[in-house]
Design a protein around this motif. Structure first.
Motif, PDB file in Angstrom:
ATOM      1  N   MET A   1       0.848  -1.184   0.000  1.00  0.00           N
ATOM      2  CA  MET A   1       0.000   0.000   0.000  1.00  0.00           C
ATOM      3  C   MET A   1       0.888   1.240   0.000  1.00  0.00           C
ATOM      4  O   MET A   1       2.020   1.219   0.443  1.00  0.00           O
ATOM      5  CB  MET A   1      -0.901   0.009   1.240  1.00  0.00           C
ATOM      6  N   PHE A   2       0.330   2.355  -0.440  1.00  0.00           N
ATOM      7  CA  PHE A   2       1.114   3.577  -0.420  1.00  0.00           C
ATOM      8  C   PHE A   2       1.216   4.095   1.015  1.00  0.00           C
ATOM      9  O   PHE A   2       2.155   4.793   1.357  1.00  0.00           O
ATOM     10  CB  PHE A   2       0.461   4.648  -1.295  1.00  0.00           C
ATOM     11  N   THR A   3       0.281   3.875   1.833  1.00  0.00           N
ATOM     12  CA  THR A   3       0.299   4.316   3.200  1.00  0.00           C
ATOM     13  C   THR A   3       0.553   3.095   4.091  1.00  0.00           C
ATOM     14  O   THR A   3       0.197   2.019   3.782  1.00  0.00           O
ATOM     15  CB  THR A   3      -1.054   4.935   3.536  1.00  0.00           C
ATOM     16  N   VAL A   4       0.302   3.024   3.081  1.00  0.00           N
ATOM     17  CA  VAL A   4      -0.136   1.803   3.727  1.00  0.00           C
ATOM     18  C   VAL A   4       0.211   0.389   3.232  1.00  0.00           C
ATOM     19  O   VAL A   4       0.849   0.220   2.564  1.00  0.00           O
ATOM     20  CB  VAL A   4      -1.523   1.782   3.485  1.00  0.00           C
ATOM     21  N   PRO A  51       0.219  -8.738   8.282  1.00  0.00           N
ATOM     22  CA  PRO A  51       1.217  -7.889   8.954  1.00  0.00           C
ATOM     23  C   PRO A  51       1.210  -7.965  10.483  1.00  0.00           C
ATOM     24  O   PRO A  51       1.645  -7.016  11.147  1.00  0.00           O
ATOM     25  CB  PRO A  51       0.839  -6.489   8.464  1.00  0.00           C
ATOM     26  N   ALA A  52       0.718  -9.049  11.043  1.00  0.00           N
ATOM     27  CA  ALA A  52       0.719  -9.181  12.498  1.00  0.00           C
ATOM     28  C   ALA A  52       2.149  -9.188  13.027  1.00  0.00           C
ATOM     29  O   ALA A  52       3.070  -9.649  12.353  1.00  0.00           O
ATOM     30  CB  ALA A  52       0.014 -10.465  12.912  1.00  0.00           C
ATOM     31  N   GLY A  53       2.312  -8.666  14.247  1.00  0.00           N
ATOM     32  CA  GLY A  53       3.629  -8.651  14.875  1.00  0.00           C
ATOM     33  C   GLY A  53       4.426  -7.390  14.603  1.00  0.00           C
ATOM     34  O   GLY A  53       5.566  -7.265  15.049  1.00  0.00           O
ATOM     35  N   SER A  54       3.840  -6.436  13.876  1.00  0.00           N
ATOM     36  CA  SER A  54       4.572  -5.208  13.562  1.00  0.00           C
ATOM     37  C   SER A  54       4.397  -4.190  14.680  1.00  0.00           C
ATOM     38  O   SER A  54       3.589  -4.365  15.595  1.00  0.00           O
ATOM     39  CB  SER A  54       4.081  -4.603  12.249  1.00  0.00           C
ATOM     40  N   THR A  55       5.129  -3.113  14.584  1.00  0.00           N
ATOM     41  CA  THR A  55       5.012  -2.030  15.556  1.00  0.00           C
ATOM     42  C   THR A  55       4.035  -0.960  15.087  1.00  0.00           C
ATOM     43  O   THR A  55       3.804   0.027  15.791  1.00  0.00           O
ATOM     44  CB  THR A  55       6.384  -1.373  15.793  1.00  0.00           C
ATOM     45  N   ASN A  56       3.467  -1.134  13.901  1.00  0.00           N
ATOM     46  CA  ASN A  56       2.543  -0.148  13.356  1.00  0.00           C
ATOM     47  C   ASN A  56       1.166  -0.286  13.987  1.00  0.00           C
ATOM     48  O   ASN A  56       0.615  -1.387  14.064  1.00  0.00           O
ATOM     49  CB  ASN A  56       2.408  -0.316  11.832  1.00  0.00           C
ATOM     50  N   LEU A  62      -5.792  -5.289  11.253  1.00  0.00           N
ATOM     51  CA  LEU A  62      -5.775  -5.531   9.812  1.00  0.00           C
ATOM     52  C   LEU A  62      -5.481  -7.001   9.530  1.00  0.00           C
ATOM     53  O   LEU A  62      -6.151  -7.633   8.697  1.00  0.00           O
ATOM     54  CB  LEU A  62      -4.727  -4.640   9.143  1.00  0.00           C
ATOM     55  N   ALA A  63      -4.505  -7.548  10.232  1.00  0.00           N
ATOM     56  CA  ALA A  63      -4.155  -8.959  10.042  1.00  0.00           C
ATOM     57  C   ALA A  63      -5.340  -9.861  10.376  1.00  0.00           C
ATOM     58  O   ALA A  63      -5.653 -10.809   9.633  1.00  0.00           O
ATOM     59  CB  ALA A  63      -2.958  -9.323  10.911  1.00  0.00           C
ATOM     60  N   ARG A  64      -6.020  -9.558  11.455  1.00  0.00           N
ATOM     61  CA  ARG A  64      -7.187 -10.356  11.855  1.00  0.00           C
ATOM     62  C   ARG A  64      -8.294 -10.265  10.803  1.00  0.00           C
ATOM     63  O   ARG A  64      -8.923 -11.268  10.452  1.00  0.00           O
ATOM     64  CB  ARG A  64      -7.701  -9.875  13.207  1.00  0.00           C
ATOM     65  N   ALA A  90       5.169  -9.260  10.296  1.00  0.00           N
ATOM     66  CA  ALA A  90       5.579  -8.098  11.102  1.00  0.00           C
ATOM     67  C   ALA A  90       5.614  -6.821  10.264  1.00  0.00           C
ATOM     68  O   ALA A  90       6.187  -5.812  10.678  1.00  0.00           O
ATOM     69  CB  ALA A  90       6.930  -8.324  11.775  1.00  0.00           C
ATOM     70  N   GLY A  91       5.002  -6.880   9.092  1.00  0.00           N
ATOM     71  CA  GLY A  91       4.918  -5.700   8.237  1.00  0.00           C
ATOM     72  C   GLY A  91       6.224  -5.275   7.613  1.00  0.00           C
ATOM     73  O   GLY A  91       6.340  -4.157   7.105  1.00  0.00           O
ATOM     74  N   ASN A  92       7.246  -6.158   7.613  1.00  0.00           N
ATOM     75  CA  ASN A  92       8.527  -5.731   7.037  1.00  0.00           C
ATOM     76  C   ASN A  92       9.068  -6.764   6.047  1.00  0.00           C
ATOM     77  O   ASN A  92       8.658  -7.932   6.041  1.00  0.00           O
ATOM     78  CB  ASN A  92       9.557  -5.443   8.134  1.00  0.00           C
ATOM     79  N   ALA A  93       9.980  -6.303   5.198  1.00  0.00           N
ATOM     80  CA  ALA A  93      10.484  -7.110   4.090  1.00  0.00           C
ATOM     81  C   ALA A  93      11.322  -8.298   4.561  1.00  0.00           C
ATOM     82  O   ALA A  93      11.251  -9.390   3.985  1.00  0.00           O
ATOM     83  CB  ALA A  93      11.297  -6.230   3.138  1.00  0.00           C
ATOM     84  N   THR A  94      12.120  -8.086   5.591  1.00  0.00           N
ATOM     85  CA  THR A  94      12.995  -9.164   6.059  1.00  0.00           C
ATOM     86  C   THR A  94      12.191 -10.365   6.546  1.00  0.00           C
ATOM     87  O   THR A  94      12.464 -11.515   6.178  1.00  0.00           O
ATOM     88  CB  THR A  94      13.917  -8.661   7.186  1.00  0.00           C
ATOM     89  N   THR A  95      11.194 -10.093   7.379  1.00  0.00           N
ATOM     90  CA  THR A  95      10.357 -11.181   7.883  1.00  0.00           C
ATOM     91  C   THR A  95       9.521 -11.780   6.764  1.00  0.00           C
ATOM     92  O   THR A  95       9.314 -13.003   6.721  1.00  0.00           O
ATOM     93  CB  THR A  95       9.448 -10.675   9.019  1.00  0.00           C
TER      94      THR A  95
END
Length: 390
Positions: A1-4, A51-56, A62-64, A90-95
């Motif tokens: 997403m762009f913001t997202v 994206p569960a587990g992120s700090t956002n 959203l994940a649910r 976790a909402g990130n590329a590495t994970t």
């Protein structure tokens, strides 16, 4: 997403309608190369990356919502079984890289998700050599291609729909007004691209910095461009959270009246609902998914889970619906790129959609306006890809 997975009894009829809709598409004849071979008589292993587990803030809900939507779609399936396994990015590329590889090691034949563009791009690269396709929830077309498809609504899709409609209504000249940021520039490019394939003249482009003063400074330039070119429409990339309220207030005050110049929006002007109260958006055009189908989905979700769905949760439903429609044909190549991009498309929660060979998508959108602070559909969403707007 762009913001997202628990159909409610009194909703059985609507569930049956949605289930039938998901299977309207049939694979087209021809070679279906690429993609993993599957056994369609057994449950198809599908990975859902959320994206569960992120700090956002908001990513947990959203994940649910994405998982709930996927399971809601599964509850509608007939003669197709899906083995859904959910992985947190976790909402990130590495994970996302790690869990995409783990999903394939666990047997996944296709991946739905992730949400954010960098994570989706990373997931695609991680499983590229495994010949596994990724149906991401992103709307960022810059990551589309190869084994990565974007399910999110794209600027190109919306721009094409609205420019086509404007041409049908006899509009001849259009000024593009956009913010000078990544989303605004991509929106501008999408509108310009749509205009090159239309009967409407691209009368000029006016950019503005995303600040109150930046918007104020752009208004005289917009007026001069409209006046000098005799344009009869303005296509804006502005959002409700951005410049839309100020632009639609200042332009009429400057003499660019919506009574003579059609205002058109690249974003949804009905979200949030307070936008409908703005005087300047009355009579404006924007695009949205098939309202009847989108409402039916929201009601089913709410009745099943006791809460409203996240606005993009329907993309998870769409992913499951597309996979099931293809698997139901009994072809071992059902999840190949050729099968996924068949022209007939699929039925999703917001109407018809199809995936394109370049990794983007097309969605059948309705055109709406705002009258007396109410949304009014002025051109219904097409029911097939041979219908209006295509």
């Amino acid at each position: 997403m762009f913001t997202v997975c628990k159909p409610v009894g009194k909703l059985a009829k609507s569930a049956a309608i949605l289930a039938t809709a998901a299977f309207l598409a049939a694979c087209e004849p021809g070679g279906l190369g690429g993609g993993p071979s599957i056994n369609t008589s057994k449950p198809v292993p599908v990975a859902l990356l959320v994206p569960a587990g992120s700090t956002n803030s908001g990513d947990e809900s959203l994940a649910r919502s994405l998982e709930n939507a996927a399971r809601l779609a599964m509850s509608d399936l007939q003669n197709v079984q899906i083995d859904l396994r959910v992985y947190d990015t976790a909402g990130n590329a590495t994970t996302a890289t790690a869990v995409a590889q783990q999903a394939v090691a666990d047997g996944a034949k296709i991946i739905i998700g992730p949400v954010y563009s960098q994570a989706a791009n990373a997931a695609g690269l991680a499983v590229l050599n495994d010949n596994v396709n990724v149906l991401s929830f992103s709307n960022n077309t810059s990551i589309a291609g190869g084994n990565v498809f974007v399910l999110g609504p794209t600027f190109e899709n919306t721009a094409n729909r609205l420019v086509s409609y404007a041409g049908q209504q006899g509009k001849t000249g259009m000024v593009i007004v956009h913010s000078n940021d990544a989303a605004g520039n991509q929106g501008q490019a999408a509108i310009a691209g749509a205009l090159t394939n239309s009967r409407i003249n691209n009368a000029g482009t006016v950019g503005y910095d995303r600040s109150q003063q930046g918007v104020i400074n752009s208004v005289p330039t917009i007026k001069a461009t409209v006046d000098n070119t005799g344009s009869d429409s303005i296509f804006m990339t502005a959002t409700t959270a951005g410049a839309l309220p100020l632009l639609t207030q200042l332009l009429p005050e400057t003499g660019v009246s919506p009574a003579t110049v059609q205002y058109i929006g690249l974003t949804r002007w009905d979200i949030p609902a307070q936008t409908l109260e703005l005087p300047g958006v009355q009579g404006g055009w924007f695009a949205l998914p098939d309202p009847a189908k989108a409402t039916a989905y929201r009601q089913r979700y709410n009745n099943t889970y006791g809460e409203a769905p996240h606005p993009i949760s329907g993309l998870a439903y769409d992913g499951i619906a597309a996979i099931a429609a293809l698997v139901s044909q009994g072809n071992s190549n059902a999840l190949s790129a050729a099968a996924l991009t068949q022209n007939a498309g699929f039925q999703g929660v917001g109407g018809i959609f199809r995936l394109r060979p370049n990794g983007t998508n097309e969605r059948g959108l309705a055109v709406a306006t705002i009258q007396n602070k109410q949304v009014v559909v002025i051109d219904p969403a097409p029911q097939s890809f041979s219908g209006a707007g295509f």
